[in-house]
Design an enzyme around this catalytic site. Structure first.
Site, short mmCIF file in Angstrom:
data_model
loop_
_atom_site.label_atom_id
_atom_site.label_comp_id
_atom_site.label_asym_id
_atom_site.label_seq_id
_atom_site.Cartn_x
_atom_site.Cartn_y
_atom_site.Cartn_z
CB SER A 1 -0.94 0.00 1.20
OG SER A 1 -0.21 0.12 2.40
NE ARG B 1 -1.96 5.68 0.56
CZ ARG B 1 -1.49 4.82 1.44
NH1 ARG B 1 -0.21 4.83 1.75
NH2 ARG B 1 -2.28 3.95 2.02
CG ASN C 1 -1.63 9.54 -5.38
OD1 ASN C 1 -2.55 10.30 -5.62
ND2 ASN C 1 -1.71 8.58 -4.48
#
Lengths: 227, 156
Positions: free
Chosen positions: A163, A167, A171
């Site tokens: 994660s 992440r 992004n």
């Protein structure tokens, strides 16, 4: 050496050089601009660490500072025009260049897996191997459901680096992709979309660096505490 | 990848971003930094001032202590002087009183001596009269001789 690696190391060196310069000429009197800036950063990170980490560990705050500034610098490369650095590199015969380290899975996972290793290191160091093993095997369903506990723990610990890494990567990769898509528009209209996106990205890059840092602190804080 | 018009568009975008940053992002950050710098400078200055004031207060306290000590010494000296004076005075008084009492005693003694002398005189007169009476073995006119005898007494 891959190009994200080159940029990553360069930016890391920039961070180290900048903060070392500030630290070496640090004065207890009125700080100069550089020292002032570095002090603000250190203060900011230190506040975050104090808020979410209640153990005693001299590594956490410097680690958090390094992660925050380094990831921020990685992400900040996103604001440089997407074709600028590759074009310049093209002049020197390099025809494939990715300038934003955080759009490379190797960078983000390199960092998140390092964080996971630190989590394990401190879990075992603080709790002791036996206690740590007991926690892995008996939490949260008690000793009669050991396999499930172990399975759950594996999933939990796999989720942490994935994660964290995904992440940041997601992004920034998405952001970079949008910039590339905008670059496909006619040149005279690009700024209408590119400018708002870039302004928005000032927020995104800071936020992502901040989230990475805070989650690192939280994971390490969990490593220091009993469940 | 080669230079093309896309790059120009990206540069324009980047320029606008830089403008935006200069106008809306940079000033608050710089402001915060300057505020912080000013706060630190003020804090240091006030600390300096505090130290200075403390030094002044200390010097003042030392000065006052010195003055108080001086005053105390003065008072002690004065007291000593006064004590000496009193002692001298009482010595003098005692001496005067002593000599006065001495004089009184002497006067009394003299008086006593005089009185004794008077008595002796009287007795000598009686003795002389008795002696003369016995020698003469006759009546003597006391009144006639008294003047002569008084004359004799005065000569004694």
């Amino acid at each position: 050496m891959s190009t994200p690696c080159f940029f990553s190391i360069s930016l890391g060196a920039l961070f180290l050089w900048l903060f070392m310069k500030a630290a070496k000429s640090a004065t207890s009197g009125v700080p100069g601009p550089l020292q002032n800036f570095c002090e603000i950063m250190v203060d900011f990170v230190d506040t975050q660490v104090k808020d979410s980490f209640h153990g005693r560990n001299p590594v956490i705050a410097p680690l958090a500072l390094t992660i925050f500034v380094w990831v921020f610098l990685w992400n900040a490369m996103d604001l440089v025009p997407v074709d600028l650095l590759p074009s310049i590199a093209g002049l020197f015969g390099i025809h494939y260049l990715r300038s934003v380290p955080s759009t490379d899975l190797n960078s983000t996972f390199g960092m998140s897996i390092s964080v996971l290793l630190l989590v394990y290191y401190y879990s075992i160091k603080v709790k002791g191997p036996v206690h740590f093993a007991m926690e892995v095997l008996t939490h949260p369903f008690g000793k009669w459901l050991m396999p499930f506990n172990l399975l759950l723990r594996i999933v939990e610990d796999l989720a942490k680096p994935i994660s964290l890494g995904l992440r940041l990567f997601g992004n920034l990769y998405a952001g970079e992709l949008i910039f590339i898509l905008i670059a496909l528009l006619p040149w005279w209209i690009q700024f209408t979309l590119g400018w708002p996106w870039a302004v928005f990205h000032i927020l995104v890059i800071t936020l992502q660096a901040f989230i990475f840092m805070v989650l690192t602190i939280v994971y390490l804080s969990m490593a220091h505490e009993d469940h | 990848m080669n230079f093309n018009a896309t790059l120009i568009g990206q540069m324009i975008t980047f320029g606008l971003l830089v403008l935006f940053t200069m106008k809306y992002v940079w000033p608050p950050i710089i402001q915060a930094m300057q505020d912080r710098q000013k706060r630190i400078a003020d804090g240091l200055a006030s600390a300096e001032r505090g130290v200075h004031e403390q030094e002044l207060a200390q010097a003042k306290a030392a000065q006052m202590l010195k003055e108080a000590k001086q005053q105390a010494a003065d008072i002690v000296a004065q007291a000593n002087k006064r004590a000496n004076e009193i002692i001298e005075q009482s010595k003098l008084d005692a001496r005067v009183e002593g000599s006065r009492q001495l004089a009184a005693a002497q006067a009394e003694i003299e008086q006593e001596v005089n009185r004794a002398r008077e008595q002796l005189r009287g007795q000598v007169v009686n003795l002389a009269v008795a002696g003369a009476g016995k020698i003469l073995k006759r009546e003597v006119d006391e009144a006639a001789n008294a003047a002569m005898l008084d004359d004799l007494v005065a000569q004694l």
